[in-house]
Each structure stands twice: as structure tokens, then as C-alpha cells.
Write a protein that holds these residues in place. Structure first.
Motif, PDB file in Angstrom:
ATOM      1  N   ARG B 140       0.831  -1.219   0.000  1.00 41.57           N
ATOM      2  CA  ARG B 140       0.000   0.000   0.000  1.00 41.57           C
ATOM      3  C   ARG B 140       0.854   1.252   0.000  1.00 41.57           C
ATOM      4  N   ILE B 141       1.916   1.280   0.809  1.00 41.19           N
ATOM      5  CA  ILE B 141       2.711   2.517   0.804  1.00 41.19           C
ATOM      6  C   ILE B 141       3.412   2.716  -0.527  1.00 41.19           C
ATOM      7  N   HIS B 142       3.578   1.629  -1.264  1.00 35.16           N
ATOM      8  CA  HIS B 142       4.178   1.797  -2.582  1.00 35.16           C
ATOM      9  C   HIS B 142       3.132   1.987  -3.665  1.00 35.16           C
ATOM     10  N   GLY B 143       1.880   2.193  -3.234  1.00 36.86           N
ATOM     11  CA  GLY B 143       0.870   2.663  -4.185  1.00 36.86           C
ATOM     12  C   GLY B 143      -0.061   1.608  -4.742  1.00 36.86           C
ATOM     13  N   ILE B 144       0.020   0.362  -4.247  1.00 28.63           N
ATOM     14  CA  ILE B 144      -0.896  -0.655  -4.764  1.00 28.63           C
ATOM     15  C   ILE B 144      -2.223  -0.567  -4.008  1.00 28.63           C
ATOM     16  N   ARG B 145      -3.331  -0.320  -4.740  1.00 25.26           N
ATOM     17  CA  ARG B 145      -4.622  -0.159  -4.068  1.00 25.26           C
ATOM     18  C   ARG B 145      -5.605  -1.236  -4.481  1.00 25.26           C
ATOM     19  N   ASN B 146      -5.322  -1.860  -5.631  1.00 27.88           N
ATOM     20  CA  ASN B 146      -6.242  -2.847  -6.174  1.00 27.88           C
ATOM     21  C   ASN B 146      -6.435  -4.006  -5.193  1.00 27.88           C
ATOM     22  N   LYS B 147      -7.694  -4.201  -4.811  1.00 28.09           N
ATOM     23  CA  LYS B 147      -8.018  -5.193  -3.787  1.00 28.09           C
ATOM     24  C   LYS B 147      -7.555  -6.593  -4.188  1.00 28.09           C
ATOM     25  N   LYS B 148      -7.776  -6.932  -5.467  1.00 27.46           N
ATOM     26  CA  LYS B 148      -7.428  -8.289  -5.915  1.00 27.46           C
ATOM     27  C   LYS B 148      -5.922  -8.527  -5.871  1.00 27.46           C
ATOM     28  N   VAL B 149      -5.202  -7.506  -6.310  1.00 27.18           N
ATOM     29  CA  VAL B 149      -3.733  -7.612  -6.289  1.00 27.18           C
ATOM     30  C   VAL B 149      -3.256  -7.771  -4.846  1.00 27.18           C
ATOM     31  N   LEU B 150      -3.839  -6.952  -3.966  1.00 29.40           N
ATOM     32  CA  LEU B 150      -3.436  -7.013  -2.554  1.00 29.40           C
ATOM     33  C   LEU B 150      -3.734  -8.403  -1.972  1.00 29.40           C
ATOM     34  N   ASP B 151      -4.935  -8.922  -2.295  1.00 32.30           N
ATOM     35  CA  ASP B 151      -5.291 -10.251  -1.795  1.00 32.30           C
ATOM     36  C   ASP B 151      -4.249 -11.280  -2.202  1.00 32.30           C
ATOM     37  N   GLU B 152      -3.834 -11.196  -3.479  1.00 36.97           N
ATOM     38  CA  GLU B 152      -2.845 -12.161  -3.974  1.00 36.97           C
ATOM     39  C   GLU B 152      -1.518 -12.018  -3.238  1.00 36.97           C
ATOM     40  N   ILE B 153      -1.101 -10.753  -3.062  1.00 37.53           N
ATOM     41  CA  ILE B 153       0.177 -10.523  -2.367  1.00 37.53           C
ATOM     42  C   ILE B 153       0.114 -11.073  -0.949  1.00 37.53           C
ATOM     43  N   VAL B 154      -1.017 -10.823  -0.271  1.00 39.60           N
ATOM     44  CA  VAL B 154      -1.143 -11.270   1.119  1.00 39.60           C
ATOM     45  C   VAL B 154      -1.032 -12.789   1.181  1.00 39.60           C
ATOM     46  N   GLU B 155      -1.753 -13.466   0.282  1.00 38.12           N
ATOM     47  CA  GLU B 155      -1.694 -14.932   0.326  1.00 38.12           C
ATOM     48  C   GLU B 155      -0.291 -15.438   0.010  1.00 38.12           C
ATOM     49  N   LYS B 156       0.301 -14.880  -1.029  1.00 34.58           N
ATOM     50  CA  LYS B 156       1.627 -15.324  -1.452  1.00 34.58           C
ATOM     51  C   LYS B 156       2.654 -15.101  -0.339  1.00 34.58           C
ATOM     52  N   SER B 157       2.574 -13.926   0.300  1.00 32.71           N
ATOM     53  CA  SER B 157       3.544 -13.613   1.338  1.00 32.71           C
ATOM     54  C   SER B 157       3.372 -14.523   2.543  1.00 32.71           C
ATOM     55  N   LEU B 158       2.103 -14.760   2.919  1.00 26.86           N
ATOM     56  CA  LEU B 158       1.864 -15.620   4.075  1.00 26.86           C
ATOM     57  C   LEU B 158       2.292 -17.055   3.782  1.00 26.86           C
ATOM     58  N   ARG B 159       2.053 -17.506   2.556  1.00 27.95           N
ATOM     59  CA  ARG B 159       2.533 -18.839   2.171  1.00 27.95           C
ATOM     60  C   ARG B 159       4.057 -18.861   2.227  1.00 27.95           C
ATOM     61  N   GLY B 160       4.673 -17.808   1.721  1.00 24.00           N
ATOM     62  CA  GLY B 160       6.133 -17.724   1.712  1.00 24.00           C
ATOM     63  C   GLY B 160       6.714 -17.797   3.106  1.00 24.00           C
ATOM     64  N   ALA B 161       5.959 -17.292   4.080  1.00 22.81           N
ATOM     65  CA  ALA B 161       6.460 -17.300   5.449  1.00 22.81           C
ATOM     66  C   ALA B 161       5.891 -18.474   6.238  1.00 22.81           C
ATOM     67  N   ALA B 162       5.324 -19.455   5.545  1.00 22.66           N
ATOM     68  CA  ALA B 162       4.773 -20.663   6.161  1.00 22.66           C
ATOM     69  C   ALA B 162       3.769 -20.350   7.264  1.00 22.66           C
ATOM     70  N   LEU B 163       2.927 -19.342   6.997  1.00 21.70           N
ATOM     71  CA  LEU B 163       1.956 -18.950   8.016  1.00 21.70           C
ATOM     72  C   LEU B 163       0.519 -19.062   7.491  1.00 21.70           C
ATOM     73  N   TRP B 164       0.405 -19.234   6.181  1.00 19.94           N
ATOM     74  CA  TRP B 164      -0.913 -19.168   5.535  1.00 19.94           C
ATOM     75  C   TRP B 164      -1.912 -20.137   6.159  1.00 19.94           C
TER      76      TRP B 164
END
Lengths: 289, 281
Positions: B140-164
Motif C-alpha cells: 500500500r505505501i508503494h501505491g498498490i490499491r487494487n483489492k485483488k492484487v493485494l489479496d494475492e500478495i497477502v496470500e503469497k507472502s503468508l505462504r512464503g512465510a509458512a503462516l498461511w
């Protein structure tokens, strides 16, 4: 340890403890009793005088017709100026001092001055307002002149409260934000302010309630104490609750003491309401980090 | 991957004979180099905290920095993303290049640098927001507002950190409801969300229990396939378990920098040996 000495001293220590506890309890109760006496005295006097008409009538020479409408509405007008002006100035100053300013002598100098301003008697602010706003800027005895004066008065209080709220935000949250490439403003806006806002609002409301109850600066500004109409704009003249009460207490007729008491009850009710909101905000958003 | 593998074996002989003064790579190694440190000095007021540091950090490796308290290891890692400058009265001299670019260059905004460099701190420091908003903070601070994009990033990041799997049903819950170990993995996920090139970890497991520590260590092994990781640790066994290269800091100097296996089995410097065998520290 000398067991004999210990048992000899035991009784003395317990008595000492009991006496001090009694003293502290008495001190607490004394404050409460004084407040209760004052409140009951005022309320007793106000009974029979405080009704819907009292809130709806303009002041009058006849005590039975006198009301608080102009003071009540005038106080609201005053708040409409004081709240935004002092909050924006105060929070802005706090953000600058805590987040942007370099920790050097100049900042320390400003900081000391702001802290000292909170201790300046309110009548001095009245003189300042009279010189600058009423005379120099030609605003007259208006809502605007009084509002700006009161804003100056409560500004340092809001700064100090906001600074404390900002300082309570853990440094590690700022670090987390900076480490992701956030700018200073993004960090302030998205991390620091949301976490500090409850503390800031609490401070601001308490400062506002001080402005509502304050009388001396407005006397210096020459705000009238008896006005039988409502302001229609910020450049109109007006009166506020404490001034209205001051006017009534100065009247010779016995009945006006009751009118004044009714006014005090309204003013107290108003202030207690504001302080309760502050307490509610503090409790609702109280988050431990 | 192949290129870095071969380089690893190529670098090893170079660092074997390293002494305190010259544990850096030779020139011509710029490819695969993340950080190049040359004669870096740092002072906190009068205190000379980093002394003539020479250190080269390589891509897709876990580089561990060990040393006793106050040796400058945290200071060094915080210099890599210039977080150290938040401390008042810091003075820095010397050369420190990230991917060939001087990080102290005034034309290189620190915000841009930090977008490439993720950081995980000693104590888990999630924001007082929901799990979702914590991860979405960086994008978000880097300007991404699109909900779908954010959802994908959140899932990918949480999977990446083995927390999903642990949090997928409660993304809107407050992050403070997670355990300490989960919070630290949340912080790792948060830094993955900005897709960094390097991840700096400043004693990331020192506040965690052994099981959570193990999870983070396993995670680091996964992450190094994609990221270059620099980790400061108090725990020598941890450094030995997870890192490819280890630098030993003492009193603000790099005493030895070598392949982890080499440094722990056959240290070149007596002080390194004394430290890793527990004679001091």
C-alpha cells in the motif's frame, strides 16, 4: 536477626501503618466531601429554577424569565472555533517536535517555552487576545477573536498531551515502517497517528472543557455578559455560560442567586459530559503495545 | 542457481587464508555480489563502533554475523539499509555499495534502497492492525490499491512465510492475537510482501521459544532459494546450522569471514577459535 527486637518493634510498625492509612483515607474523603457539599448546595439552590424554559429563554431583568440560551449557544459557537484551530495547531506542533525536529538546542528551547506556556495565567492570554485579535486585527469582541484567544490558551495543553501520545507509540513500529521504504509522512500518517489518536483526542477534549469553563480572558477581551440575541456569524458578538453566570451572581436580587445556581448546574453538566466522552475514548481505544 | 554453486567453491579458497585485514573478495566478482563493503567506519558520537570493515556479501546465500554483545554486528546490519541513521549522532565514513551502487549517494533515496531490502527485527513488531493490513502495509505505501492484487500478495507472502495455513481463516483478526513465533513469521511475511532482494534479520529468534525458532530456521532455508539473507545471531549453533558464510565480529572489527563449515571447524584466527569454543563471549 534478633528475634526479640523484631517482636518488640512489630506492634509499633503495625500501628504506624494503620495511622498512615487512616490519614490517606481521610485526605481522599475530604476532597470528596467538599465536592459533594458544593454540588448539593448548588443543586438545592437551582431546584425549581432549572427547567426547559431556563435553557430556552434569553437573559432577562426579571429573574423568573431569565434563561441561558445565549450563553449555551455562545459556548457552542466558541467551541466551533477553538476545537479545530487548537487541535490542528497543537497536533501539528506535536508532530513536528516529536517526529521531524532535530534534537538540538533550538528544539529544546521551543519545548521549554511550550511547557512554560501551560503555566501562564489565563488573564495574560486575555491581554494578548485583546491586543492582537480585538484591536490589531480589528475583529472586535467577536466569536472569532474570543475563539482565537482561547485557542492560544489551550494550544500548549494540546501540544503536551499530543506529544505524550506520540511518544507512547513504540519506536519499533516506526522502524518496521521505515524498513519497508515508507517515507516519514507515510509512517506518521499510517502508523504513528492511528496509534496516538485516542491519546490526542482525550487531551484535546480536556483542553476544550477548560476553554468552555474559562472566564478571565473573555472578561479582558470585553465580551458582554448580558446579550439577548444569538450570533449569526463568527464576527458577531456573543456571550458564554461562565460569563452569564458571573453576571447573575453580581445582581442584587436574591432570586438571581438561584438563576446563577441553575446556570452552574448546566455548565457543570456540560463539562461532565465532555470529560465522560474523553474517558470513554480513552477506555475504548486503550491498546497496550 | 548453478552459477552461485560454482562460485561458492571458487570463493572458498580465497577466504581460507583470510586475515583480519582483508576478508574481502577479489575484484571481478561483482556478479552475484549483493553488498560490497570497503573500509566502512561508524561512530556513535565518540564511540568508534565499526572499524575498517571490509566485507562482501553474496547472492542467494545465508550470511551469518556472529560475535559477542557490543561487537558491532547489529550496527553493521542496520547500516546495510541505513536504519542506523535513526540513532542520533551517528557518523559514517567509507564505502558501502548495494548491487554496485553507493547507498550513501545523495541521489539514491533511502526509501528506494529500503524497498529492495527487507528487515526482520529482534522482537516481533507487527503493527496494531489486522493480519491482512500488516501484510498489505508495504504494497500500500508503494501505491498498490487494487483489492485483488493485494489479496494475492497477502496470500503469497503468508505462504512464503509458512503462516498461511495457520491464519487463512482469520486474516481480519488483530495481529496481536498471534503467538510470538507466529508474529515473527508475520513480520517475515510482511517484508516478503514488498518483494525484496535481500532480507536482513537482526537476531530474529532471540525472543522465541525453541519450537518457533526451529520453524523460523526452516523457513530461512526455504527463503534463501529466492533471497539473499543476512542474519545477525547470538547463537553460534544457529549460525552453524543455517548459514553458508559466517563473519565473526569483535570490538567493531571483522576478525574472520569464511565459509561457515570452515570457520567453525578450522578457524584461521585464534580469537575466532576462542569465541566459538566458548572461551569468552
Amino acid at each position: 536477626m534478633d528475634k526479640l527486637l523484631v517482636s518488640k518493634r512489630m506492634k509499633g510498625r503495625l500501628v504506624q501503618n494503620a495511622i498512615l492509612q487512616a490519614i490517606f483515607f481521610f485526605a481522599t474523603v475530604l476532597g470528596l466531601i467538599a465536592l459533594m457539599l458544593l454540588l448539593s448546595h448548588v443543586v438545592m439552590q437551582a431546584i425549581g429554577w432549572l427547567d426547559g424554559d431556563f435553557l430556552n429563554n434569553f437573559p432577562s431583568r426579571r429573574p423568573e424569565e431569565a434563561g441561558m440560551k445565549s450563553g449555551l449557544i455562545g459556548s457552542l459557537w466558541l467551541m466551533m472555533i477553538v476545537a479545530p484551530v487548537s487541535f490542528i495547531l497543537g497536533v501539528g506542533t506535536a508532530i513536528y517536535l516529536e517526529e521531524y525536529a532535530l534534537k538540538n538546542r533550538f528544539t529544546a528551547f521551543i519545548q521549554t517555552n511550550i511547557s512554560n506556556l501551560t503555566g501562564v495565567p489565563s488573564i495574560v492570554f486575555g491581554l494578548l487576545g485583546l491586543t492582537i485579535f480585538v484591536r490589531e486585527l480589528g475583529l472586535g469582541r467577536s466569536v472569532l477573536a474570543a475563539g482565537l484567544t482561547m485557542s492560544l490558551l489551550v494550544f500548549p495543553v494540546i501540544v503536551v498531551a499530543a506529544q505524550e501520545a506520540i511518544r507512547a507509540v513504540p519506536q519499533q513500529l516506526r522502524e518496521a515502517s521505515y524498513a519497508m521504504g515508507a517515507t516519514k509522512w507515510q509512517t506518521i500518517c499510517r502508523v504513528v497517528l492511528p496509534a496516538a489518536l485516542p491519546g490526542m483526542l482525550t487531551g484535546a477534549i480536556l483542553a476544550l472543557s477548560r476553554a468552555v469553563g474559562e472566564t478571565a480572558p473573555l472578561v479582558v477581551l470585553g465580551i458582554p455578559t448580558f446579550i439577548a440575541y444569538l450570533p449569526s456569524g463568527v464576527l458577531d458578538t456573543f456571550t458564554v455560560m461562565p460569563l452569564q453566570i458571573y453576571n447573575w451572581t453580581g445582581r442584587p436580587q436574591e432570586e438571581f442567586q438561584h438563576v446563577a445556581a441553575a446556570g452552574i448546574v448546566v455548565l457543570l453538566g456540560f463539562l461532565i459530559m465532555m470529560n465522560s466522552v474523553a474517558v470513554l475514548i480513552r477506555n475504548k481505544f486503550q491498546k497496550r503495545f | 542457481m548453478m552459477a552461485t554453486k560454482t562460485k561458492e567453491t571458487k570463493v572458498a579458497p580465497l577466504t581460507v587464508g583470510s586475515t583480519a585485514a582483508m576478508p574481502t573478495a577479489e575484484s571481478g566478482e561483482a556478479k552475484g555480489v549483493v553488498y560490497e563493503t570497503k573500509d566502512l567506519n561508524l561512530w556513535y558520537g565518540e564511540h568508534h563502533a565499526l572499524k575498517h570493515i571490509h566485507l562482501t556479501i553474496y547472492e542467494n546465500k545465508v550470511t551469518a554475523i556472529i560475535g559477542p554483545s557490543g561487537c558491532g554486528k547489529s550496527t553493521y546490519i542496520k547500516t546495510l539499509n541505513r536504519m542506523v541513521e535513526l540513532v542520533p549522532n551517528v557518523r559514517i565514513a567509507g564505502h558501502l555499495a548495494y548491487r554496485g551502487r553507493n547507498i550513501f549517494d545523495p541521489s539514491y533515496p533511502v526509501e528506494q534502497l529500503r524497498t529492495q531490502i527487507g528487515m526482520v527485527f529482534q522482537k516481533p513488531n507487527p503493527f496494531p492492525k489486522s493480519i491482512y493490513d500488516n501484510i498489505a502495509y508495504g504494497p500500500r505505501i508503494h501505491g498498490i490499491r487494487n483489492k485483488k492484487v493485494l489479496d494475492e500478495i497477502v496470500e503469497k507472502s503468508l505462504r512464503g512465510a509458512a503462516l498461511w495455513d495457520e491464519v487463512k481463516d482469520r486474516l481480519r483478526d488483530h495481529a496481536y492475537g498471534l503467538s510470538g513465533g507466529q508474529q515473527q513469521r508475520l513480520c517475515i511475511a510482511r517484508c516478503l510482501a514488498i518483494e525484496p532482494d535481500v532480507i536482513l534479520m537482526d537476531e530474529p529468534t532471540s525472543a522465541l521459544d525453541p519450537i518457533s525458532t526451529l520453524k523460523i530456521e526452516e523457513l530461512i532455508q526455504e527463503l534463501k532459494k529466492q533471497y539473499s539473507i543476512i542474519i545477525v545471531t547470538h547463537n553460534m549453533q544457529q549460525a552453524a546450522r543455517i548459514s553458508d558464510k559466517t563473519a565473526f565480529f569483535l570490538n567493531g572489527e571483522v576478525i574472520e569471514y569464511a565459509e561457515t563449515s570452515k570457520l567453525f571447524s578450522n578457524p584461521a584466527d585464534q580469537r575466532t577459535e576462542d569465541y566459538i569454543t566458548g572461551r569468552f563471549g
